[in-house]
Scaffold this motif. Structure first.
Motif, PDB file in Angstrom:
ATOM      1  N   SER A 206     -27.806   0.118 -42.499  1.00 49.67           N
ATOM      2  CA  SER A 206     -27.122   0.967 -43.473  1.00 49.67           C
ATOM      3  C   SER A 206     -27.331   2.454 -43.185  1.00 49.67           C
ATOM      4  CB  SER A 206     -27.616   0.638 -44.882  1.00 49.67           C
ATOM      5  OG  SER A 206     -28.971   0.985 -44.992  1.00 49.67           O
ATOM      6  N   THR A 207     -26.387   3.252 -43.682  1.00 47.67           N
ATOM      7  CA  THR A 207     -26.566   4.709 -43.627  1.00 47.67           C
ATOM      8  C   THR A 207     -26.336   5.265 -45.025  1.00 47.67           C
ATOM      9  OG1 THR A 207     -24.271   4.939 -42.992  1.00 47.67           O
ATOM     10  CG2 THR A 207     -25.875   5.189 -41.229  1.00 47.67           C
ATOM     11  N   VAL A 208     -26.804   6.472 -45.242  1.00 46.57           N
ATOM     12  CA  VAL A 208     -26.531   7.150 -46.509  1.00 46.57           C
ATOM     13  C   VAL A 208     -25.814   8.441 -46.157  1.00 46.57           C
ATOM     14  CG1 VAL A 208     -27.557   8.262 -48.522  1.00 46.57           C
ATOM     15  CG2 VAL A 208     -28.495   6.102 -47.677  1.00 46.57           C
ATOM     16  N   LYS A 209     -24.592   8.585 -46.674  1.00 46.15           N
ATOM     17  CA  LYS A 209     -23.769   9.743 -46.318  1.00 46.15           C
ATOM     18  C   LYS A 209     -23.414  10.557 -47.556  1.00 46.15           C
ATOM     19  CE  LYS A 209     -21.459   7.299 -42.583  1.00 46.15           C
ATOM     20  NZ  LYS A 209     -20.250   6.594 -42.213  1.00 46.15           N
ATOM     21  N   PRO A 210     -23.340  11.872 -47.383  1.00 41.95           N
ATOM     22  CA  PRO A 210     -22.904  12.667 -48.524  1.00 41.95           C
ATOM     23  C   PRO A 210     -21.386  12.623 -48.669  1.00 41.95           C
ATOM     24  CG  PRO A 210     -23.414  14.100 -46.675  1.00 41.95           C
ATOM     25  CD  PRO A 210     -23.681  12.698 -46.217  1.00 41.95           C
ATOM     26  N   PHE A 211     -20.880  12.751 -49.882  1.00 43.55           N
ATOM     27  CA  PHE A 211     -19.438  12.943 -50.103  1.00 43.55           C
ATOM     28  C   PHE A 211     -19.294  13.989 -51.207  1.00 43.55           C
ATOM     29  CE2 PHE A 211     -18.457  10.589 -54.090  1.00 43.55           C
ATOM     30  CZ  PHE A 211     -19.674   9.964 -54.308  1.00 43.55           C
ATOM     31  N   GLY A 212     -18.075  14.167 -51.703  1.00 45.16           N
ATOM     32  CA  GLY A 212     -17.873  15.183 -52.744  1.00 45.16           C
ATOM     33  C   GLY A 212     -18.066  16.588 -52.203  1.00 45.16           C
ATOM     34  N   ILE A 313     -12.393   5.228 -51.479  1.00 43.40           N
ATOM     35  CA  ILE A 313     -11.372   6.154 -51.973  1.00 43.40           C
ATOM     36  C   ILE A 313     -11.969   7.556 -52.157  1.00 43.40           C
ATOM     37  CG2 ILE A 313      -9.878   6.674 -53.946  1.00 43.40           C
ATOM     38  CD1 ILE A 313      -8.645   4.265 -52.902  1.00 43.40           C
ATOM     39  N   ALA A 314     -13.207   7.608 -52.679  1.00 44.11           N
ATOM     40  CA  ALA A 314     -13.847   8.916 -52.881  1.00 44.11           C
ATOM     41  C   ALA A 314     -14.061   9.618 -51.543  1.00 44.11           C
ATOM     42  CB  ALA A 314     -15.164   8.747 -53.627  1.00 44.11           C
ATOM     43  N   ILE A 315     -14.325   8.831 -50.494  1.00 43.23           N
ATOM     44  CA  ILE A 315     -14.529   9.444 -49.176  1.00 43.23           C
ATOM     45  C   ILE A 315     -13.215   9.995 -48.643  1.00 43.23           C
ATOM     46  CG2 ILE A 315     -15.291   9.002 -46.796  1.00 43.23           C
ATOM     47  CD1 ILE A 315     -16.740   6.509 -48.294  1.00 43.23           C
ATOM     48  N   ARG A 316     -12.140   9.252 -48.881  1.00 45.93           N
ATOM     49  CA  ARG A 316     -10.830   9.755 -48.452  1.00 45.93           C
ATOM     50  C   ARG A 316     -10.511  11.048 -49.198  1.00 45.93           C
ATOM     51  NH1 ARG A 316      -9.572   8.996 -43.916  1.00 45.93           N
ATOM     52  NH2 ARG A 316      -7.307   8.833 -44.059  1.00 45.93           N
ATOM     53  N   SER A 317     -10.855  11.113 -50.494  1.00 40.76           N
ATOM     54  CA  SER A 317     -10.615  12.350 -51.265  1.00 40.76           C
ATOM     55  C   SER A 317     -11.400  13.499 -50.665  1.00 40.76           C
ATOM     56  CB  SER A 317     -11.064  12.201 -52.720  1.00 40.76           C
ATOM     57  OG  SER A 317     -10.447  11.104 -53.305  1.00 40.76           O
ATOM     58  N   SER A 318     -12.656  13.219 -50.256  1.00 38.29           N
ATOM     59  CA  SER A 318     -13.475  14.274 -49.665  1.00 38.29           C
ATOM     60  C   SER A 318     -12.837  14.771 -48.376  1.00 38.29           C
ATOM     61  CB  SER A 318     -14.889  13.767 -49.365  1.00 38.29           C
ATOM     62  OG  SER A 318     -15.500  13.316 -50.544  1.00 38.29           O
ATOM     63  N   GLU A 319     -12.344  13.838 -47.561  1.00 41.23           N
ATOM     64  CA  GLU A 319     -11.746  14.247 -46.285  1.00 41.23           C
ATOM     65  C   GLU A 319     -10.448  15.017 -46.505  1.00 41.23           C
ATOM     66  OE1 GLU A 319     -11.579  11.427 -43.093  1.00 41.23           O
ATOM     67  OE2 GLU A 319     -10.300  12.735 -41.877  1.00 41.23           O
ATOM     68  N   LEU A 320      -9.670  14.561 -47.485  1.00 37.49           N
ATOM     69  CA  LEU A 320      -8.410  15.266 -47.775  1.00 37.49           C
ATOM     70  C   LEU A 320      -8.708  16.722 -48.170  1.00 37.49           C
ATOM     71  CD1 LEU A 320      -5.322  15.148 -48.215  1.00 37.49           C
ATOM     72  CD2 LEU A 320      -5.798  14.553 -50.600  1.00 37.49           C
ATOM     73  N   TYR A 322     -11.357  18.390 -47.446  1.00 37.76           N
ATOM     74  CA  TYR A 322     -11.900  19.060 -46.256  1.00 37.76           C
ATOM     75  C   TYR A 322     -10.750  19.632 -45.425  1.00 37.76           C
ATOM     76  CZ  TYR A 322     -13.882  19.544 -41.547  1.00 37.76           C
ATOM     77  OH  TYR A 322     -14.243  20.037 -40.321  1.00 37.76           O
ATOM     78  N   ILE A 323      -9.718  18.815 -45.224  1.00 34.15           N
ATOM     79  CA  ILE A 323      -8.573  19.269 -44.426  1.00 34.15           C
ATOM     80  C   ILE A 323      -7.902  20.472 -45.080  1.00 34.15           C
ATOM     81  CG2 ILE A 323      -6.222  18.584 -43.728  1.00 34.15           C
ATOM     82  CD1 ILE A 323      -7.424  15.894 -42.960  1.00 34.15           C
ATOM     83  N   TYR A 324      -7.646  20.352 -46.383  1.00 34.73           N
ATOM     84  CA  TYR A 324      -7.018  21.475 -47.080  1.00 34.73           C
ATOM     85  C   TYR A 324      -7.895  22.738 -46.990  1.00 34.73           C
ATOM     86  CZ  TYR A 324      -3.339  18.559 -49.169  1.00 34.73           C
ATOM     87  OH  TYR A 324      -2.242  17.753 -49.367  1.00 34.73           O
ATOM     88  N   GLY A 325      -9.200  22.561 -47.134  1.00 33.34           N
ATOM     89  CA  GLY A 325     -10.117  23.701 -47.113  1.00 33.34           C
ATOM     90  C   GLY A 325     -10.184  24.384 -45.753  1.00 33.34           C
ATOM     91  N   CYS A 326      -9.911  23.604 -44.691  1.00 35.56           N
ATOM     92  CA  CYS A 326      -9.992  24.166 -43.336  1.00 35.56           C
ATOM     93  C   CYS A 326      -8.693  24.814 -42.897  1.00 35.56           C
ATOM     94  CB  CYS A 326     -10.333  23.065 -42.322  1.00 35.56           C
ATOM     95  SG  CYS A 326     -12.023  22.511 -42.436  1.00 35.56           S
ATOM     96  N   LEU A 327      -7.585  24.496 -43.603  1.00 33.55           N
ATOM     97  CA  LEU A 327      -6.278  24.914 -43.093  1.00 33.55           C
ATOM     98  C   LEU A 327      -6.031  26.417 -43.177  1.00 33.55           C
ATOM     99  CD1 LEU A 327      -3.773  22.150 -44.211  1.00 33.55           C
ATOM    100  CD2 LEU A 327      -4.664  22.654 -41.937  1.00 33.55           C
ATOM    101  N   ASP A 328      -6.479  27.024 -44.248  1.00 37.31           N
ATOM    102  CA  ASP A 328      -6.165  28.439 -44.457  1.00 37.31           C
ATOM    103  C   ASP A 328      -7.300  29.076 -45.242  1.00 37.31           C
ATOM    104  OD1 ASP A 328      -3.367  30.249 -44.664  1.00 37.31           O
ATOM    105  OD2 ASP A 328      -4.942  30.738 -46.096  1.00 37.31           O
ATOM    106  N   SER A 329      -7.701  30.268 -44.832  1.00 41.48           N
ATOM    107  CA  SER A 329      -8.892  30.872 -45.452  1.00 41.48           C
ATOM    108  C   SER A 329      -8.683  31.152 -46.941  1.00 41.48           C
ATOM    109  CB  SER A 329      -9.273  32.153 -44.728  1.00 41.48           C
ATOM    110  OG  SER A 329      -8.227  33.085 -44.865  1.00 41.48           O
ATOM    111  N   ARG A 330      -7.419  31.243 -47.370  1.00 37.00           N
ATOM    112  CA  ARG A 330      -7.183  31.549 -48.795  1.00 37.00           C
ATOM    113  C   ARG A 330      -7.509  30.365 -49.703  1.00 37.00           C
ATOM    114  NH1 ARG A 330      -1.163  33.519 -47.744  1.00 37.00           N
ATOM    115  NH2 ARG A 330      -1.431  31.887 -46.200  1.00 37.00           N
ATOM    116  N   VAL A 331      -7.467  29.160 -49.136  1.00 31.21           N
ATOM    117  CA  VAL A 331      -7.630  27.967 -49.977  1.00 31.21           C
ATOM    118  C   VAL A 331      -8.999  27.968 -50.663  1.00 31.21           C
ATOM    119  CG1 VAL A 331      -7.694  25.449 -49.977  1.00 31.21           C
ATOM    120  CG2 VAL A 331      -6.060  26.643 -48.518  1.00 31.21           C
TER     121      VAL A 331
END
Ligand code: GTP
Ligand code: MG
Length: 555
Positions: A206-212, A313-320, A322-331
C-alpha cells in the motif's frame, strides 16, 4: 511584481504558475525535457512520494549547530536537501540522496531510556538530536534560517497590499504569501509517507498519497493534509492472472461490502496511529460518514490530517484542478484571492455547515474562467476530447477521462488583467440567476437546475450529484450580497484619494469585514441580510450538531 522585505523570504517558493517548483537538477538519466515543461500530475506525485521516502525529521536543540548536524548525518549518506522550521521547537527535515541512508541512520540511533514512561518500540523516521555537552558546543553557533510554515496574518497582508502598484499586483502578493512553499510541500508528503509506514505493516504494497489542496495547486499554508490509502496493485494482479493455463489467486477475507472493508481497515490503522504513532494525537475515527475517514493531528509536522481509503473520484478532481491551476498564472491568483475574501467575510468556515466550501468556491472560479470571452480555461468536455488511451479512466460507470499532458492544451488568447477578472467575478456571481441556473464545468455552460438546491454545482465526474448541496438559501444570499458589495467598492473607489488618506485600497479594502470600514454604506446594500445571517448561523449550528461527525469528502 516587485517583492521585497519578508515577502521574499529568501527560501524556495513555488513558481507562480506551477504547483510544484521544478527542482533544478533532477535524478541523472531523467528525460531532460521533463525538467523544462510542466510535469503531469502523476509525475509530480511519483517524484514527491519518492523524495518523502528518503526523508527523515529530526527534532533539534534550540541552539542547533547546522554544520555539525549535517556532518553527523553525512556519515550515513549524502544529504540532498534540508531545511529547518519551528514547530514545538526547532526541527530539521533531511532528505537523503539514497533510501539506504535511513536504515544506516536507524541502526545508529538509540532508544530513549524510559524512566517515567514506557516506550512503544516502533522505530519511525522521527528522531531527536541532542548535544552531549551543550555548554562547550554553544560557542561557535551561527543562527539558522527557519522556513515559515504558516502565512502572515491578514492584518499584515493588508498592510503589504497597500504598498502595491495596482490590484493585479496585490493579487500576486496574496498568492505569494499564502501558497504552499517547496518546504511545506515536502513536509506534507513526509506526513503521508510516515503514515504509510504503519499501513505497510499490514499491507506491504500500500501507499499513502495526498489529495485535495495539498496537490491541486490551490493549497494554502495552514490547510489540512487530505491523504488516502491506496492498494494500488490490485488491478495489476487481476491482469497477471489471466495469462497462462492456470489460475492462482490469494485467499482473502471476504466482506459483504467495500464500505465495510474500508471501515475495518481505517479502524485498525487509526488504532495503530493512536497507540504507536509518535506524535499522532487526537485520533478520531469517523467511520460512519459518507466517506469514512480517520482524523488526527500529526504533531511532528504540525498538520491536521484526514486519512481515507482510495477515492478515485476525489483524485480525479485533484488532478483536474491541478491542470487548471497550471494552465495560466491568473487562475491561482484569482482562486487564492476569492478564497481569502470569502474567509474574511465568513462565507467559508473550516467547520462543516451550510456555508460554501473552498472546494465549491474553487469550482465557481473555474466556471467563471470558462465563461470569459475568449475563455481562460477549457471546459471538461474539451479536456476529455484531448485525452488519449492512457488518460482513459472509467470510475463506477462514469467517464472521468481527460488529458494529462499539459502541452496538448492550447494557451488562452484572453489577456484580461487580474484586476478586471476580480471585478467581473463579483459582477458575474452578484447577478447570476441562481434560482434557475446551475454551474456545469463539463459543458462550461449555465444549465437549468435539475432540482431546487439553492446553489447547484454539478459534480464534474458524478454528473447526478451537486457538490454544494449543503449550502442553504441564506448563505447563498450572503455570498451574493458580498459579491455585489465588493464589485461596488472596486468600481467606486478612488485609489489616489485613499492612498492620501492612508486608507486600504483595492484588494486591501475588500479584505476588511465590510461592517467595520464602511458600515453606513453597507447597510443600504445589505438590507434584510442581518436576520438572514442570524437564521443561517442557527441553521448551521443545528446542522453542525447533527453532522459534527461528518465530512463532505467525495460526495
Ligand atoms: P482546503 O483543505 O480548504 O484547502 O481545500 P480542499 O480542496 O483540500 O478541501 P477539503 O480538505 O475539504 O477536501 C479535500 C478534497 O476532497 C477536495 O479537494 C475534493 O477533491 C474532495 N471534496 C471535498 N468536498 C467535496 C464535495 O463536496 N464533493 C466532492 N465531490 N468532493 C469533495
Ligand atoms: Mg484539504
Amino acid at each position: 511584481l516587485h517583492l521585497s522585505g519578508p515577502g521574499a523570504r529568501g527560501h524556495a517558493r513555488l513558481g507562480r504558475s506551477g504547483a510544484v517548483a521544478q527542482p533544478a537538477a533532477e535524478e541523472p538519466g531523467e528525460d531532460a525535457e521533463v525538467g523544462t515543461r510542466k510535469k503531469t500530475f502523476a509525475e509530480v506525485q511519483t517524484e514527491r512520494l519518492n523524495q518523502a521516502e528518503r526523508t527523515v525529521l529530526i527534532k533539534c536543540p534550540s541552539k542547533v549547530h547546522e554544520k555539525k548536524l549535517l556532518q553527523y548525518l553525512s556519515s550515513h549518506g549524502n544529504v540532498k536537501s534540508h531545511f529547518f522550521f519551528e514547530n514545538r521547537g526547532i526541527n530539521a527535515l533531511i532528505e537523503f540522496s539514497e533510501k539506504s541512508s535511513i536504515a544506516s541512520l536507524q541502526d545508529a540511533v538509540g532508544i530513549p531510556s524510559a524512566s517515567e514512561h514506557h516506550v512503544v518500540p516502533f522505530k519511525s523516521r522521527l528522531f531527536t538530536f541532542t548535544l552531549k555537552n551543550p555548554v562547550s558546543q554553544r560557542i561557535e553557533e551561527t543562527p539558522i534560517h527557519l522556513s515559515p510554515q504558516c502565512h502572515i496574518p491578514v492584518k499584515d497582508l493588508i498592510e503589504k497590499l497597500c504598498l502595491a502598484d495596482n490590484i493585479s499586483s496585490q493579487m500576486y502578493i496574496l498568492l505569494n504569501e499564502y501558497q504552499l512553499t517547496e518546504e511545506n510541500i515536502k513536509l506534507r508528503f513526509l506526513a503521508c509517507s510516515l503514515v504509510r509506514d504503519f499501513a505497510c505493516a499490514y499491507f506491504p504494497d500500500s501507499t499513502v498519497k495526498p489529495f485535495g489542496s495539498s496537490v491541486n495547486t490551490f493549497g494554502k499554508l495552514g490547510s489540512d493534509v487530505d491523504m488516502f490509502l491506496d492498494f494500488c496493485d490490485t488491478g495489476k494482479h487481476a491482469t497477471k492472472m489471466k495469462k497462462g493455463p492456470f489460475d492462482m489467486e490469494y485467499q482473502m477475507k471476504r466482506l459483504p461490502s467495500e464500505r465495510l472493508a474500508t471501515q475495518r481497515i481505517l479502524s485498525v490503522i487509526g488504532d495503530c496511529l493512536d497507540n504507536f504513532g509518535p506524535g499522532c494525537a487526537n485520533v478520531q475515527k469517523i467511520l460512519n460518514a459518507r466517506c469514512p475517514l480517520v482524523k488526527f493531528s500529526h504533531q511532528p509536522t504540525g498538520f491536521q490530517c484526514d486519512l481515507s481509503v482510495s477515492n478515485s473520484i476525489a483524485i480525479r478532481s485533484s488532478e483536474l484542478l491541478y491542470i487548471y491551476g497550471c494552465l495560466d498564472s491568473r487562475v491561482r491568483a484569482l482562486v487564492f484571492t476569492i478564497r481569502c475574501w470569502a474567509r474574511v467575510h465568513g462565507l467559508t468556515n473550516s467547520a462543516p455547515g451550510t456555508w460554501i466550501t473552498n472546494f465549491s468556491l474553487t469550482m465557481m472560479v473555474m466556471f467563471f474562467l470558462q465563461r470569459r470571452s475568449p475563455p481562460i480555461i477549457p471546459t471538461l468536455d474539451q479536456l476529455k476530447e484531448l485525452a488519449d488511451e492512457k488518460d482513459k479512466h472509467i470510475i463506477g460507470g462514469y467517464d472521468c477521462s481527460f488529458v494529462s499532458d499539459l502541452r496538448k492544451i492550447k494557451p488562452t488568447k484572453n489577456t484580461e488583467t487580474l484586476e478586471v477578472l476580480l471585478c467581473e467575478f463579483f459582477e458575474y456571481f452578484g447577478n447570476f440567476d441562481f434560482r434557475r441556473n446551475s454551474i456545469n464545468l463539463r459543458k462550461g455552460k449555465e444549465v437549468n437546475k435539475p432540482e431546487s438546491s439553492p446553489l447547484y454545482i454539478w459534480n464534474p465526474f458524478e454528473q447526478d450529484l451537486n457538490i454544494s448541496k449543503n449550502v442553504n438559501q441564506p448563505q447563498l444570499e450572503k455570498f451574493i450580497a458580498m459579491a455585489r458589495e465588493s464589485a461596488w467598492i472596486l468600481q467606486k473607489e478612488d485609489k489616489t484619494q485613499q492612498m492620501i488618506n492612508k486608507e486600504p485600497w483595492g484588494l486591501a479594502a475588500l479584505l476588511i469585514p465590510f461592517g467595520k470600514s464602511n458600515s453606513s454604506k453597507m447597510k443600504n446594500r445589505m438590507k434584510g441580510i442581518g436576520s438572514e445571517t442570524i437564521r443561517s448561523l442557527l441553521d448551521s449550528l443545528k446542522l453542525n450538531n447533527a453532522n459534527s461527525q461528518q465530512k463532505a469528502v467525495g460526495k
